[in-house]
Scaffold this motif. Structure first.
Motif, PDB file in Angstrom:
ATOM      1  N   THR A  27      39.231  75.929  93.815  1.00 13.06           N
ATOM      2  CA  THR A  27      38.419  74.859  94.388  1.00 13.06           C
ATOM      3  C   THR A  27      36.952  75.062  94.031  1.00 13.06           C
ATOM      4  O   THR A  27      36.265  74.125  93.605  1.00 13.06           O
ATOM      5  CB  THR A  27      38.599  74.816  95.918  1.00 13.06           C
ATOM      6  N   ASP A  28      36.455  76.274  94.193  1.00 19.54           N
ATOM      7  CA  ASP A  28      35.060  76.585  93.826  1.00 19.54           C
ATOM      8  C   ASP A  28      34.829  76.400  92.328  1.00 19.54           C
ATOM      9  O   ASP A  28      33.781  75.915  91.907  1.00 19.54           O
ATOM     10  CB  ASP A  28      34.696  78.007  94.243  1.00 19.54           C
ATOM     11  N   LEU A  29      35.828  76.780  91.514  1.00 19.55           N
ATOM     12  CA  LEU A  29      35.727  76.611  90.070  1.00 19.55           C
ATOM     13  C   LEU A  29      35.601  75.137  89.712  1.00 19.55           C
ATOM     14  O   LEU A  29      34.744  74.754  88.909  1.00 19.55           O
ATOM     15  CB  LEU A  29      36.948  77.229  89.386  1.00 19.55           C
ATOM     16  N   LEU A  30      36.450  74.302  90.309  1.00 20.91           N
ATOM     17  CA  LEU A  30      36.383  72.858  90.060  1.00 20.91           C
ATOM     18  C   LEU A  30      35.010  72.311  90.428  1.00 20.91           C
ATOM     19  O   LEU A  30      34.376  71.591  89.646  1.00 20.91           O
ATOM     20  CB  LEU A  30      37.474  72.125  90.838  1.00 20.91           C
ATOM     21  N   ARG A  31      34.539  72.653  91.616  1.00 26.49           N
ATOM     22  CA  ARG A  31      33.221  72.156  92.058  1.00 26.49           C
ATOM     23  C   ARG A  31      32.113  72.621  91.124  1.00 26.49           C
ATOM     24  O   ARG A  31      31.229  71.844  90.748  1.00 26.49           O
ATOM     25  CB  ARG A  31      32.942  72.621  93.486  1.00 26.49           C
ATOM     26  N   SER A  32      32.138  73.887  90.748  1.00 28.90           N
ATOM     27  CA  SER A  32      31.102  74.433  89.861  1.00 28.90           C
ATOM     28  C   SER A  32      31.121  73.755  88.494  1.00 28.90           C
ATOM     29  O   SER A  32      30.072  73.427  87.938  1.00 28.90           O
ATOM     30  CB  SER A  32      31.290  75.946  89.689  1.00 28.90           C
ATOM     31  N   ALA A  33      32.317  73.563  87.952  1.00 26.92           N
ATOM     32  CA  ALA A  33      32.421  72.920  86.640  1.00 26.92           C
ATOM     33  C   ALA A  33      31.922  71.484  86.691  1.00 26.92           C
ATOM     34  O   ALA A  33      31.185  71.040  85.799  1.00 26.92           O
ATOM     35  CB  ALA A  33      33.868  72.967  86.145  1.00 26.92           C
ATOM     36  N   PHE A  34      32.295  70.749  87.725  1.00 26.23           N
ATOM     37  CA  PHE A  34      31.901  69.347  87.792  1.00 26.23           C
ATOM     38  C   PHE A  34      30.439  69.149  88.197  1.00 26.23           C
ATOM     39  O   PHE A  34      29.901  68.056  87.992  1.00 26.23           O
ATOM     40  CB  PHE A  34      32.865  68.542  88.671  1.00 26.23           C
ATOM     41  N   ARG A  35      29.780  70.171  88.710  1.00 26.47           N
ATOM     42  CA  ARG A  35      28.333  70.077  88.937  1.00 26.47           C
ATOM     43  C   ARG A  35      27.620  69.947  87.592  1.00 26.47           C
ATOM     44  O   ARG A  35      26.525  69.425  87.497  1.00 26.47           O
ATOM     45  CB  ARG A  35      27.809  71.274  89.702  1.00 26.47           C
ATOM     46  N   ARG A  36      28.249  70.421  86.550  1.00 27.76           N
ATOM     47  CA  ARG A  36      27.661  70.380  85.205  1.00 27.76           C
ATOM     48  C   ARG A  36      28.044  69.107  84.442  1.00 27.76           C
ATOM     49  O   ARG A  36      27.547  68.866  83.350  1.00 27.76           O
ATOM     50  CB  ARG A  36      28.094  71.603  84.414  1.00 27.76           C
ATOM     51  N   HIS A  37      28.923  68.315  85.003  1.00 26.41           N
ATOM     52  CA  HIS A  37      29.375  67.067  84.390  1.00 26.41           C
ATOM     53  C   HIS A  37      28.502  65.919  84.900  1.00 26.41           C
ATOM     54  O   HIS A  37      28.515  65.612  86.091  1.00 26.41           O
ATOM     55  CB  HIS A  37      30.843  66.831  84.770  1.00 26.41           C
ATOM     56  N   ALA A  38      27.744  65.315  84.018  1.00 26.07           N
ATOM     57  CA  ALA A  38      26.926  64.164  84.415  1.00 26.07           C
ATOM     58  C   ALA A  38      27.830  62.948  84.581  1.00 26.07           C
ATOM     59  O   ALA A  38      28.687  62.684  83.740  1.00 26.07           O
ATOM     60  CB  ALA A  38      25.859  63.880  83.364  1.00 26.07           C
ATOM     61  N   ALA A  39      27.646  62.230  85.671  1.00 27.41           N
ATOM     62  CA  ALA A  39      28.464  61.057  85.954  1.00 27.41           C
ATOM     63  C   ALA A  39      27.567  59.889  86.333  1.00 27.41           C
ATOM     64  O   ALA A  39      26.524  60.070  86.968  1.00 27.41           O
ATOM     65  CB  ALA A  39      29.431  61.356  87.101  1.00 27.41           C
ATOM     66  N   GLY A  40      28.000  58.705  85.971  1.00 32.08           N
ATOM     67  CA  GLY A  40      27.308  57.513  86.425  1.00 32.08           C
ATOM     68  C   GLY A  40      27.496  57.345  87.922  1.00 32.08           C
ATOM     69  O   GLY A  40      28.441  57.865  88.508  1.00 32.08           O
ATOM     70  N   VAL A  41      26.569  56.637  88.544  1.00 28.69           N
ATOM     71  CA  VAL A  41      26.608  56.446  89.992  1.00 28.69           C
ATOM     72  C   VAL A  41      26.907  54.979  90.295  1.00 28.69           C
ATOM     73  O   VAL A  41      26.271  54.078  89.752  1.00 28.69           O
ATOM     74  CB  VAL A  41      25.275  56.859  90.656  1.00 28.69           C
ATOM     75  N   ALA A  42      27.885  54.787  91.160  1.00 34.21           N
ATOM     76  CA  ALA A  42      28.287  53.442  91.568  1.00 34.21           C
ATOM     77  C   ALA A  42      28.364  53.390  93.086  1.00 34.21           C
ATOM     78  O   ALA A  42      28.470  54.419  93.752  1.00 34.21           O
ATOM     79  CB  ALA A  42      29.651  53.096  90.968  1.00 34.21           C
ATOM     80  N   VAL A  43      28.307  52.199  93.620  1.00 38.69           N
ATOM     81  CA  VAL A  43      28.585  51.967  95.035  1.00 38.69           C
ATOM     82  C   VAL A  43      29.778  51.025  95.098  1.00 38.69           C
ATOM     83  O   VAL A  43      29.805  49.992  94.420  1.00 38.69           O
ATOM     84  CB  VAL A  43      27.376  51.371  95.783  1.00 38.69           C
ATOM     85  N   ILE A  44      30.754  51.421  95.904  1.00 39.15           N
ATOM     86  CA  ILE A  44      31.951  50.614  96.124  1.00 39.15           C
ATOM     87  C   ILE A  44      31.795  49.944  97.488  1.00 39.15           C
ATOM     88  O   ILE A  44      31.420  50.608  98.456  1.00 39.15           O
ATOM     89  CB  ILE A  44      33.222  51.491  96.126  1.00 39.15           C
ATOM     90  N   THR A  45      32.071  48.648  97.571  1.00 37.85           N
ATOM     91  CA  THR A  45      31.955  47.918  98.835  1.00 37.85           C
ATOM     92  C   THR A  45      33.241  47.154  99.134  1.00 37.85           C
ATOM     93  O   THR A  45      34.023  46.859  98.230  1.00 37.85           O
ATOM     94  CB  THR A  45      30.780  46.921  98.814  1.00 37.85           C
ATOM     95  N   ALA A  46      33.421  46.835 100.394  1.00 34.66           N
ATOM     96  CA  ALA A  46      34.533  45.992 100.830  1.00 34.66           C
ATOM     97  C   ALA A  46      34.146  45.358 102.158  1.00 34.66           C
ATOM     98  O   ALA A  46      33.248  45.841 102.863  1.00 34.66           O
ATOM     99  CB  ALA A  46      35.821  46.804 100.979  1.00 34.66           C
TER     100      ALA A  46
END
Length: 168
Positions: free
Chosen positions: A15-34
């Motif tokens: 779990t920590d490995l996944l979080r650490s790796a994805f902290r280095r992955h740049a992602a676009g930011v979206a807002v989902i609404t309903a």
């Protein structure tokens, strides 16, 4: 031999490995609404284009999210791609307990009754076609039915625990 799913420290390490790796992955930011009894929304960095024909996208949402009960039943959702100048909007929709649709948030009711945020790079209204269990989350798959891709500006990114902008 019986397989076990309780790996204790090994699971925590993964779990920590996944979080650490994805902290280095740049992602676009979206807002989902309903729209439910009241509008709901949340900030997502898991938005993905799935298919062009039919036009499908996906995003993840935690089942503990305050927005999940509405998303779980919604026929239509809104997807908003945020601009780099919208860090405050992203933070508002990421904050627990915030009145996300109160001023200064600018929005209106869009197609199929979906809350549509103003000033974003692009917005889409989508019909939900599947909600797939994935651990403590659901992966929502939705088909694009309308929208506007013509907002001005550059995208907001999420990287290493914070909101960022592209650099030239």
């Amino acid at each position: 031999m019986t397989a076990t799913h309780d790996l204790g420290p090994a699971r925590l390490a993964a779990t920590d490995l996944l979080r650490s790796a994805f902290r280095r992955h740049a992602a676009g930011v979206a807002v989902i609404t309903a729209q439910g009894a009241r509008p709901v929304g949340f900030t997502a960095t898991s938005l993905t284009s799935v298919a062009a024909e039919p036009p499908l996208l996906s995003f993840g949402i935690g089942t503990g999210s305050s927005s999940w009960p509405v998303i779980a039943d919604a026929e239509y959702i809104g997807v908003h791609v945020l601009a780099e100048r919208q860090q405050d909007l992203a933070a508002t929709f990421a904050r627990s307990g915030a009145d996300r649709f109160a001023p200064p948030t600018r929005w209106e009711t869009g197609p199929h009754g979906v809350p549509v945020l103003a000033g974003v790079l692009a917005w889409l209204v989508c019909r939900v076609v599947a909600r797939i269990p994935a651990g403590d989350h659901r992966v929502v798959i939705a088909e694009v039915v309308s929208g506007d891709p013509d907002g001005a500006g550059r995208p907001l990114l999420y990287h290493h625990g914070g909101f960022n902008a592209l650099r030239d």
